[in-house]
Motif scaffolding. Sequence first.
Motif, PDB file in Angstrom:
ATOM      1  N   ASP A 121       0.830  -1.210   0.000  1.00 39.71           N
ATOM      2  CA  ASP A 121       0.000   0.000   0.000  1.00 39.71           C
ATOM      3  C   ASP A 121       0.863   1.258   0.000  1.00 39.71           C
ATOM      4  O   ASP A 121       0.605   2.218  -0.722  1.00 39.71           O
ATOM      5  N   HIS A 122       1.886   1.226   0.828  1.00 40.49           N
ATOM      6  CA  HIS A 122       2.723   2.409   1.005  1.00 40.49           C
ATOM      7  C   HIS A 122       3.478   2.758  -0.276  1.00 40.49           C
ATOM      8  O   HIS A 122       3.588   3.918  -0.657  1.00 40.49           O
ATOM      9  N   ARG A 123       3.978   1.739  -0.926  1.00 40.25           N
ATOM     10  CA  ARG A 123       4.754   1.988  -2.144  1.00 40.25           C
ATOM     11  C   ARG A 123       3.847   2.404  -3.297  1.00 40.25           C
ATOM     12  O   ARG A 123       4.222   3.253  -4.115  1.00 40.25           O
ATOM     13  N   LEU A 124       2.671   1.831  -3.370  1.00 37.46           N
ATOM     14  CA  LEU A 124       1.722   2.257  -4.396  1.00 37.46           C
ATOM     15  C   LEU A 124       1.400   3.739  -4.220  1.00 37.46           C
ATOM     16  O   LEU A 124       1.397   4.518  -5.188  1.00 37.46           O
ATOM     17  N   ALA A 125       1.174   4.141  -2.981  1.00 33.73           N
ATOM     18  CA  ALA A 125       0.848   5.549  -2.695  1.00 33.73           C
ATOM     19  C   ALA A 125       2.007   6.477  -3.075  1.00 33.73           C
ATOM     20  O   ALA A 125       1.787   7.620  -3.493  1.00 33.73           O
ATOM     21  N   TRP A 126       3.235   5.982  -2.950  1.00 38.98           N
ATOM     22  CA  TRP A 126       4.399   6.809  -3.304  1.00 38.98           C
ATOM     23  C   TRP A 126       4.383   7.140  -4.795  1.00 38.98           C
ATOM     24  O   TRP A 126       4.592   8.284  -5.191  1.00 38.98           O
ATOM     25  N   HIS A 127       4.115   6.154  -5.628  1.00 38.60           N
ATOM     26  CA  HIS A 127       4.060   6.397  -7.074  1.00 38.60           C
ATOM     27  C   HIS A 127       2.942   7.382  -7.414  1.00 38.60           C
ATOM     28  O   HIS A 127       3.128   8.279  -8.233  1.00 38.60           O
ATOM     29  N   VAL A 128       1.790   7.194  -6.767  1.00 37.55           N
ATOM     30  CA  VAL A 128       0.681   8.113  -7.007  1.00 37.55           C
ATOM     31  C   VAL A 128       1.065   9.521  -6.553  1.00 37.55           C
ATOM     32  O   VAL A 128       0.775  10.507  -7.230  1.00 37.55           O
ATOM     33  N   GLY A 129       1.764   9.603  -5.436  1.00 37.75           N
ATOM     34  CA  GLY A 129       2.214  10.900  -4.920  1.00 37.75           C
ATOM     35  C   GLY A 129       3.168  11.622  -5.854  1.00 37.75           C
ATOM     36  O   GLY A 129       3.275  12.845  -5.829  1.00 37.75           O
ATOM     37  N   LEU A 130       3.889  10.865  -6.685  1.00 34.59           N
ATOM     38  CA  LEU A 130       4.776  11.496  -7.673  1.00 34.59           C
ATOM     39  C   LEU A 130       4.019  11.836  -8.948  1.00 34.59           C
ATOM     40  O   LEU A 130       4.620  12.276  -9.930  1.00 34.59           O
ATOM     41  N   GLY A 131       2.709  11.622  -8.954  1.00 35.81           N
ATOM     42  CA  GLY A 131       1.906  12.063 -10.092  1.00 35.81           C
ATOM     43  C   GLY A 131       1.501  10.974 -11.062  1.00 35.81           C
ATOM     44  O   GLY A 131       0.791  11.243 -12.031  1.00 35.81           O
ATOM     45  N   VAL A 132       1.941   9.727 -10.836  1.00 34.43           N
ATOM     46  CA  VAL A 132       1.561   8.652 -11.759  1.00 34.43           C
ATOM     47  C   VAL A 132       0.056   8.373 -11.600  1.00 34.43           C
ATOM     48  O   VAL A 132      -0.437   8.227 -10.482  1.00 34.43           O
ATOM     49  N   ARG A 133      -0.644   8.301 -12.736  1.00 35.49           N
ATOM     50  CA  ARG A 133      -2.098   8.125 -12.669  1.00 35.49           C
ATOM     51  C   ARG A 133      -2.474   6.762 -12.101  1.00 35.49           C
ATOM     52  O   ARG A 133      -1.953   5.738 -12.541  1.00 35.49           O
ATOM     53  N   GLU A 134      -3.396   6.772 -11.144  1.00 36.50           N
ATOM     54  CA  GLU A 134      -3.805   5.522 -10.488  1.00 36.50           C
ATOM     55  C   GLU A 134      -4.376   4.525 -11.484  1.00 36.50           C
ATOM     56  O   GLU A 134      -4.230   3.320 -11.325  1.00 36.50           O
ATOM     57  N   SER A 135      -5.044   5.056 -12.529  1.00 35.71           N
ATOM     58  CA  SER A 135      -5.657   4.165 -13.520  1.00 35.71           C
ATOM     59  C   SER A 135      -4.616   3.367 -14.298  1.00 35.71           C
ATOM     60  O   SER A 135      -4.936   2.371 -14.939  1.00 35.71           O
ATOM     61  N   HIS A 136      -3.356   3.813 -14.239  1.00 31.90           N
ATOM     62  CA  HIS A 136      -2.299   3.131 -14.979  1.00 31.90           C
ATOM     63  C   HIS A 136      -1.388   2.307 -14.071  1.00 31.90           C
ATOM     64  O   HIS A 136      -0.317   1.890 -14.478  1.00 31.90           O
ATOM     65  N   LEU A 137      -1.820   2.130 -12.829  1.00 33.70           N
ATOM     66  CA  LEU A 137      -1.074   1.314 -11.865  1.00 33.70           C
ATOM     67  C   LEU A 137      -1.973   0.180 -11.378  1.00 33.70           C
ATOM     68  O   LEU A 137      -3.187   0.364 -11.232  1.00 33.70           O
ATOM     69  N   ARG A 138      -1.375  -0.966 -11.133  1.00 31.68           N
ATOM     70  CA  ARG A 138      -2.131  -2.047 -10.491  1.00 31.68           C
ATOM     71  C   ARG A 138      -1.174  -2.922  -9.685  1.00 31.68           C
ATOM     72  O   ARG A 138       0.034  -2.923  -9.933  1.00 31.68           O
ATOM     73  N   VAL A 139      -1.736  -3.657  -8.753  1.00 35.96           N
ATOM     74  CA  VAL A 139      -0.945  -4.584  -7.949  1.00 35.96           C
ATOM     75  C   VAL A 139      -1.272  -5.991  -8.402  1.00 35.96           C
ATOM     76  O   VAL A 139      -2.442  -6.358  -8.495  1.00 35.96           O
ATOM     77  N   ARG A 140      -0.248  -6.755  -8.717  1.00 35.23           N
ATOM     78  CA  ARG A 140      -0.467  -8.133  -9.175  1.00 35.23           C
ATOM     79  C   ARG A 140       0.336  -9.103  -8.303  1.00 35.23           C
ATOM     80  O   ARG A 140       1.566  -9.112  -8.353  1.00 35.23           O
ATOM     81  N   PRO A 141      -0.365  -9.909  -7.493  1.00 36.90           N
ATOM     82  CA  PRO A 141       0.354 -10.926  -6.707  1.00 36.90           C
ATOM     83  C   PRO A 141       0.933 -11.991  -7.626  1.00 36.90           C
ATOM     84  O   PRO A 141       0.303 -12.359  -8.617  1.00 36.90           O
ATOM     85  N   HIS A 142       2.132 -12.447  -7.321  1.00 33.71           N
ATOM     86  CA  HIS A 142       2.744 -13.520  -8.123  1.00 33.71           C
ATOM     87  C   HIS A 142       1.994 -14.833  -7.917  1.00 33.71           C
ATOM     88  O   HIS A 142       1.531 -15.131  -6.818  1.00 33.71           O
TER      89      HIS A 142
END
Lengths: 460, 460
Positions: A232-253
């Motif tokens: 969660d924390h790392r995902l929020a960091w990318h969003v905080g740098l301006g990366v659009r949430e719609s272009h990010l996802r979390v995929r468990p291996h």
Amino acid sequence: MTETTEPVTMDKIVSLCRRRGFVFPSSEIYGGLGSSYDYGHYGVLLKENVKNAWLQAMVQERDDIVALDSSIILHPQVWEASGHVGGFADPLVDCRTCKQRFRADHLADPEHEEIRCGKRPSKRPGETPDCDLTEARQFNLMFRTRVGALEETGTDVYLRPETAQGIFINFKNVAQIARRKPPFGIAQVGKSFRNEITPGNFIFRTLEFEVMEMEYFVPPDEAGEWYRYWIDHRLAWHVGLGVRESHLRVRPHEPDELSHYSTETSDIEYLFPIGWSELEGIANRGDFDLTQHTAASGTKLEWVDASSGERYTPHVIEPALGLNRSLLTLLIDAYDEEIVAERERTVLRLHPRVAPIKAAILPLIGKNDEMVAKSKALQQELRKDWLVEYDDGGAIGRRYRRQDEIGTPFAFTIDEQTLEDDTVTVRDRDSLAQERLPLSGVHDWLDDALERPWKSPKAD
Amino acid sequence: MTETTEPVTMDKIVSLCRRRGFVFPSSEIYGGLGSSYDYGHYGVLLKENVKNAWLQAMVQERDDIVALDSSIILHPQVWEASGHVGGFADPLVDCRTCKQRFRADHLADPEHEEIRCGKRPSKRPGETPDCDLTEARQFNLMFRTRVGALEETGTDVYLRPETAQGIFINFKNVAQIARRKPPFGIAQVGKSFRNEITPGNFIFRTLEFEVMEMEYFVPPDEAGEWYRYWIDHRLAWHVGLGVRESHLRVRPHEPDELSHYSTETSDIEYLFPIGWSELEGIANRGDFDLTQHTAASGTKLEWVDASSGERYTPHVIEPALGLNRSLLTLLIDAYDEEIVAERERTVLRLHPRVAPIKAAILPLIGKNDEMVAKSKALQQELRKDWLVEYDDGGAIGRRYRRQDEIGTPFAFTIDEQTLEDDTVTVRDRDSLAQERLPLSGVHDWLDDALERPWKSPKAD
């Protein structure tokens, strides 16, 4: 204003990076060296900003993580204990006809269309009668070199393929001196090297690259909880740098994707032009690394509570990210083309925090001595605190376009009116709105503007 | 207050670095790897501050220098053209008895007392009948490795021994894109590697190290003037970081010391515990590098004025500095011991600008919830802008000493009075003076204090 709907292609990014000097192919005057790139002025500044944002979030703003910078060349036993000497390998096959080598697992994979037998460029190896493939052999991805002058007494060593092992072997030093008890972390940014035969896609995968890795040591029964925290924390960091949430996802291996050291791993993926691909990995490494290095070195890498006598081998949660890949993500996510006043402009809608240049200072008429003098005085004031650029060459429209292409969020223009009332125009890169400010208030205005929350105006 | 007059020894620096986690021997749990060091938390922060001070002075505050970050592994022809494949070598002799290798030019040099034949530890090679030395042979200092999987098609490459060549081969790219005409410069910070057999003296000379190099391209007839400019400018930079002028000197190279590429070179030397030694070199490299790479690559590396048609090969002035050596210099210059109130204290009198931690925040009584809450709120406010440290463990005197040892310039103490009137005590590391400030004014006070001119209070 009409947004164009052309997709962002890797070619457009490569072209902009070249045109504006973010990234060059390395050793170009000697014909290049495959999958190596050099970073020009704006590339260096952008990279430094991303790195500093990571260090600020991971070290400066927390009590529980300290920084480390370990050597690139470590004792070779480190890589035996970690499993890299034995297991860090790709299965390779040779074609006896064209003498090229391919990754066995890529031959049948439609994603790897670039793989072609050299003698039959339109066919894949194995699909032509000329192809004469060997059995697959394991090829280690670590670069090897030799320390010491004598062949007989020198030592084979490796260039690190990751920075994590440098952290594990320093666990005891750091834990003692930093007076930390788990959970605590050690963060590191540094060059790593992998002798991969199929790198590519610009700076997505290169022979040498900078990683930002943090090993977070936790009590074993808290590993699951911290694993989820760091995703969660790392995902929020990318969003905080301006990366659009719609272009990010979390995929468990999937279980069969997991590395030998990991009990669970998730990738934060970004929608690159090549499709959803790993931007960052968060792995639960369990006690694998500390246990391996304890066994191999004879030094107990465990946590001991001096007062209670409690002792255990911490488990490790690792968020690990390629700095170069983060930079590529930011460039792709920021790249935009639009028609403004019937002319096309290319603009990098970078978060002001990571933008290489924070402000441009432009005398409207480059030959007007008074405008130039006032512009240079402003430049002098601002550049104590930020990277700013003075530009007096050519038509003002062209100068704006140039700043748009390198992602400069604000441009201050010194014009006729400035000479009368000491106000300047500030132009916003994204909205193109212009407003007038007192010249004496520019420093504080910029200070505020760079701290404001920012969200990409690009369509999701 | 009585200053002790004990000289600063390298042992004291090594011990402090180890004790407080600035620098550790690398791969220690595996018995170490000679002359390799890992940087702990405070070492990383100090190193980043020095690097950023260099980038600020060289890039941010100037119009005429741009940044570059080139690859560590370059095309091998780069090192042939530069002369490194042929000439970058030490003369080595082997002892057939003890199987060790020595630098021929060090055997007779009393400065290199550490050189001993392994079979006769109290004697130098050549001084004992057991010693059986070979003729001297040239041994290249570059680490070699191999890119590509196949032995047959792989390519021998080198780890760069300096960053300068990465700049020269990018000259044309940068000059075109940066729209610069000489004089202009390209600055780079990055890891370099030298397979030296006699490194030592802690981090003074190590197998891998970070260099900060700037290549300044000038019209040929201005080379002498710019050479002198950069000597003065770089000397002032070290003084600006707090290094005492009395411990710095400029030493022009004798003609027989000059490198093959250089027509004149000066070292900025510092008075290390091992004596006056090079801290930074400023070299007039003439047109050697651009001419060599033009000849070898077939790409003309010259400056062409698009309007006048004027063209020439610029000459190059190079200030080059080891980041690790700069860090060592700052530690040595800052190290002080004194008796305060009949107790000895060790203090690093670092310039506040480079100090790893800018301020400590200390609740006087670590178990007082109100003091802790106010301290943590202050920490939260300050750490958005600076590295600060909260510490509530142990007696206040011990906590001050700990901050003194890592060079923290200011300590804010939250005490009984804070709970009454919201003021705090600020303690100055150097003078030990204490004053009271309103809690709400701490941020601005610190902002000002970190910008104030600073001069080492250590005796010259």
